[in-house]
Design an enzyme around this catalytic site. Sequence first.
Site: not given
Ligand code: AQP
Length: 333
Positions: A114, A198, A201
Amino acid sequence: MKKKIFSGVQPTGNLHLGNYLGAIRNFVDLNNDTQNECIFCVVDLHAITVSQNPKDLKSNIYETVATFVASGIDPKKSIIFNQSHVSAHSETAWILSCIARMGWLNRMTQFKEKAGKDKEKASIGLYSYPVLMAADILLYDSTHVPVGDDQKQHLELCRDIAQKFNNDFKVKDFFTIPEPLIKKEFSRIMSLKDGLSKMSKSEVSDLSRINLTDDKDQIINKIKKAKTDALPLPSTIEELEKRPEAKNLICIYSSLMNNELQNSIDEFAGKNFSEFKEKLSEKVVNEINPISLKIKDLLNDKVFLEKILKEGCEKANEIASKKIREIHKIVGF
Ligand code: AQP
């Protein structure tokens, strides 16, 4: 003994199919099991580790609560609340940041990803994010934490922090050492545009993910445009492993069907992507469309969403404030 379940989702917008299949769908199953006490947190303190527009953050908090409920989490059975309204989270995070070691945090791969190349410009919050996550979990004596595969390393760090606190202060078993609940298969859904990244968002291209608010046409269009390769679909897992985009789409299909991977491979072996994508679109639409419609409905009822958060915060505060008082005593405040 009842399992104590804790997990969180960041209100950073664009909740997607990866969040759903990797985490939220498991929350629903856990919430439906009467043997579990579940707490699902909208982790808004985590969200501000990268810059957020305050107006968007506010509406993303509502959207996250609406997504929980629309997906099937019953606020009468589980505690749903926002992290910033229970001050024990920030306070415990500070205390635990005096327990966690720099060397441990330096190994966290999510920070490296990140923060990108220019780490000097990343916020201190982004660096210490896993310590706040440990506080979230440990405050509620959580026994199990359902997360996607990307959070596995943070969970291990949480366990290390809990153990060191218990050892340093000679308070055996004060913090419960939580177990991760990560599905063996399909726990990391990848981008529709790149099978090695991955689904996320924050990815700029909206075509890289299926948002939980996408309508039927958007879902069909995104799957149609999803990256593939020129070959027909393979017949073995070994062949599939070499083709990341095909693997991701088949995994999404399997996950939605609750199927073994090999069964889905058998179903489409030798077929072309257009036929497979049609079936996949149908499954994704069937699962996501009712959720998307419900989210939109719930977002028109802010009073209801506020009520869920208010009641959730009261219950969470009751548990967390008791634990922080005990922490104070142990530390010597
Ligand atoms: N691609 C993914 N596949 C499976 N699980 C996922 N999670 C996130 N992306 C995937 C799981 O969703 C839960 C909530 O995630 P979060 O919103 O707290 O944070 P994150 O993992 O940082 O999500 P993103 O979508 O990747 O957001 P950004 O782009 O902001 O970094 C967690 O349990 C996570 O494991």
